[in-house]
Write a protein that holds these residues in place. Structure first.
Motif, mmCIF file in Angstrom:
data_model
loop_
_atom_site.group_PDB
_atom_site.id
_atom_site.type_symbol
_atom_site.label_atom_id
_atom_site.label_comp_id
_atom_site.label_asym_id
_atom_site.label_seq_id
_atom_site.Cartn_x
_atom_site.Cartn_y
_atom_site.Cartn_z
ATOM 1 N N UNK A 28 0.860 -1.186 0.000
ATOM 2 C CA UNK A 28 0.000 0.000 0.000
ATOM 3 C C UNK A 28 0.894 1.232 0.000
ATOM 4 N N UNK A 29 0.662 2.103 -0.958
ATOM 5 C CA UNK A 29 1.512 3.293 -1.129
ATOM 6 C C UNK A 29 0.900 4.498 -0.418
ATOM 7 N N UNK A 30 1.759 5.188 0.360
ATOM 8 C CA UNK A 30 1.367 6.442 1.003
ATOM 9 C C UNK A 30 2.542 7.408 0.906
ATOM 10 N N UNK A 67 -4.505 5.207 14.825
ATOM 11 C CA UNK A 67 -3.135 4.813 14.490
ATOM 12 C C UNK A 67 -3.128 3.351 14.031
ATOM 13 N N UNK A 68 -2.519 3.120 12.850
ATOM 14 C CA UNK A 68 -2.454 1.760 12.307
ATOM 15 C C UNK A 68 -0.994 1.366 12.113
ATOM 16 N N UNK A 69 -0.503 0.372 12.866
ATOM 17 C CA UNK A 69 0.894 -0.073 12.736
ATOM 18 C C UNK A 69 1.157 -0.675 11.361
ATOM 19 N N UNK A 70 2.357 -0.409 10.837
ATOM 20 C CA UNK A 70 2.713 -0.904 9.507
ATOM 21 C C UNK A 70 4.147 -1.411 9.492
ATOM 22 N N UNK A 71 4.450 -2.150 8.436
ATOM 23 C CA UNK A 71 5.813 -2.583 8.141
ATOM 24 C C UNK A 71 6.227 -1.946 6.820
ATOM 25 N N UNK A 72 7.385 -1.304 6.798
ATOM 26 C CA UNK A 72 7.853 -0.631 5.576
ATOM 27 C C UNK A 72 8.518 -1.660 4.669
ATOM 28 N N UNK A 73 7.970 -1.823 3.471
ATOM 29 C CA UNK A 73 8.534 -2.759 2.497
ATOM 30 C C UNK A 73 9.558 -2.106 1.591
ATOM 31 N N UNK A 74 9.317 -0.826 1.256
ATOM 32 C CA UNK A 74 10.167 -0.147 0.274
ATOM 33 C C UNK A 74 10.036 1.358 0.453
ATOM 34 N N UNK A 75 11.156 2.056 0.311
ATOM 35 C CA UNK A 75 11.152 3.520 0.355
ATOM 36 C C UNK A 75 11.574 4.056 -1.006
ATOM 37 N N UNK A 76 10.711 4.863 -1.619
ATOM 38 C CA UNK A 76 11.018 5.452 -2.908
ATOM 39 C C UNK A 76 11.140 6.962 -2.796
ATOM 40 N N UNK A 77 11.076 7.639 -3.937
ATOM 41 C CA UNK A 77 11.169 9.101 -3.947
ATOM 42 C C UNK A 77 9.834 9.703 -3.522
ATOM 43 N N UNK A 92 7.679 8.550 -1.379
ATOM 44 C CA UNK A 92 6.625 7.618 -0.981
ATOM 45 C C UNK A 92 7.235 6.394 -0.303
ATOM 46 N N UNK A 93 6.391 5.671 0.411
ATOM 47 C CA UNK A 93 6.784 4.401 1.005
ATOM 48 C C UNK A 93 5.746 3.349 0.645
#
Length: 385
Positions: free
Chosen positions: A299-301, A338-348, A350-351
């Motif tokens: 999911x991109x944010x 608040x919704x806990x998440x795991x970061x899969x990828x960091x881009x320009x 966005x995550x």
């Protein structure tokens, strides 16, 4: 205030390595010794068995024109025979309409991709289907027309007897009309030991020519490209990879690393092998591509929406521990959750995230309204009246 939000949505990210190299196949150039007017009998990428007709050679233009008239008559007779034998019911008409629509879409797609050879063959099919459909409307008496056309065809075949020489396939393979001179320079055997400098110095052999075309043998194809040592290590660690060519191929192709050549100035030639879609690659030679190491979906944010907040966690013994938890605040009703998440990828900017909670109401989903900026946020805060 200021309060800004955005919608989270599903997104896919590819980890890729840029490459530039050559598509290599096992190819046999067909002999081109016959003088006369050549007429190809095969389309690009068509499979031919041993002894199958590749082309015909006509002595003069009159012989070629005669054959064109024969082909047109055969097509016309086939169309009329279809109308005569088919039931002119609603189902038969609907089937023809569906086929015409499919061929129209295929012609449009071929035009968009620049495959004019496909446009020609599909156009002939489309014209034949339209004629069949036209006769289902007209309801004309076809018996007399068919008898006249069959007699005319018989006469033309008698006139054309012996006017053409047939060129047949010496081996089975896929047909390609394009001979570019790399057929004898780049072979599956020769690319195994190439250095990066040798690969960059490869030039087509101008003496290799044929108006008839060539046959592509076997089922495998190869892609040879010079890559840096670090990139090669990433590819080997990834295990299975895919290739995405910059043009002419609509989807990613699964490949395996067949060999890695000698290192030269921190670079080596990597040979990828593919075993599918060979018929779609007959026109490719020098190509840019992306080597896809990994594909991640989440999911991109926006990156600004990501927050780290302290949370109190209670273990099995009832002891409370404060931990730092990564997550995002989402608008649920009138409050911030608040919704806990795991970061899969960091881009320009966005995550790419995956939900780290299984609790109802705490799972981040595509379509959630995510808070990007706000002051003094906390879980449960009322942010809207």
């Amino acid at each position: 205030d200021p309060l800004t939000t955005t919608v989270a949505y599903a997104y896919t990210v590819d980890e890729t390595i840029d490459a530039s190299g050559y598509v290599v196949r096992s190819e046999q150039v067909l002999e081109d010794n016959d003088s006369g007017l050549l007429r190809l009998a095969r389309v690009e990428g068509e499979r031919i068995s041993v002894g199958g007709t590749v082309a015909s050679v006509y002595a003069d233009q009159a012989s070629l024109d005669l054959q064109s008239r024969i082909d047109a008559l055969e097509a016309r007779i086939e169309q009329l025979e279809y109308v005569q034998s088919a039931s002119l019911s609603y189902e038969a008409s609907a089937k023809l309409d569906s086929q015409i629509t499919q061929d129209l879409l295929a012609v449009r797609a071929a035009l968009a991709s620049g495959r004019l050879d496909t446009v020609e063959s599909r156009g002939s099919e489309l014209r034949a289907l339209v004629m069949k459909r036209d006769y289902t409307y007209s309801g004309d008496d076809l018996d007399g027309q068919l008898e006249s056309l069959r007699q005319e065809l018989k006469d033309l075949r008698r006139q054309a007897a012996g006017s053409a020489r047939r060129i047949s396939a010496p081996v089975s393979g896929l047909y390609s009309a394009v001979v570019d001179g790399y057929e004898t320079v780049l072979t599956p055997e020769s690319i195994q030991e190439l250095t990066p400098s040798q690969l960059s110095a490869v030039r087509a052999d101008s003496t290799v020519r044929s108006h008839v075309g060539k046959l592509i043998l076997g089922d495998s194809w190869y892609y040879a490209a010079a890559l840096r040592t670090g990139e090669i290590k990433d590819i080997q660690e990834a295990g299975s990879v895919s290739l995405r060519f910059s043009k002419d191929v609509a989807r990613d192709l699964d490949v395996t690393v067949q060999s890695v050549g000698w290192e030269e100035n921190g670079r080596s030639v990597v040979v990828f092998q593919g075993k599918y879609d060979l018929a779609q690659l007959t026109l490719l030679r020098q190509q840019s591509a992306e080597v896809i190491l990994n594909t991640m979906s989440g999911i991109r944010v926006p990156q600004e929406a990501l927050r780290v907040v302290p949370r109190t966690v209670t273990d099995e013994d009832g002891r409370e521990t404060e931990v730092q938890t990564t997550g995002v605040y989402c608008v649920v009703g009138v409050t911030a959750v608040f919704k806990p998440v795991e970061v899969l990828y960091s881009g320009e900017g966005f995550v790419l995230l995956r939900s780290a909670s299984t609790r109802a109401g705490r799972i981040l989903r595509s379509g959630d309204e995510v808070i990007v900026t706000a002051r003094d946020l906390y879980d449960g805060k009322v942010i809207r009246e």
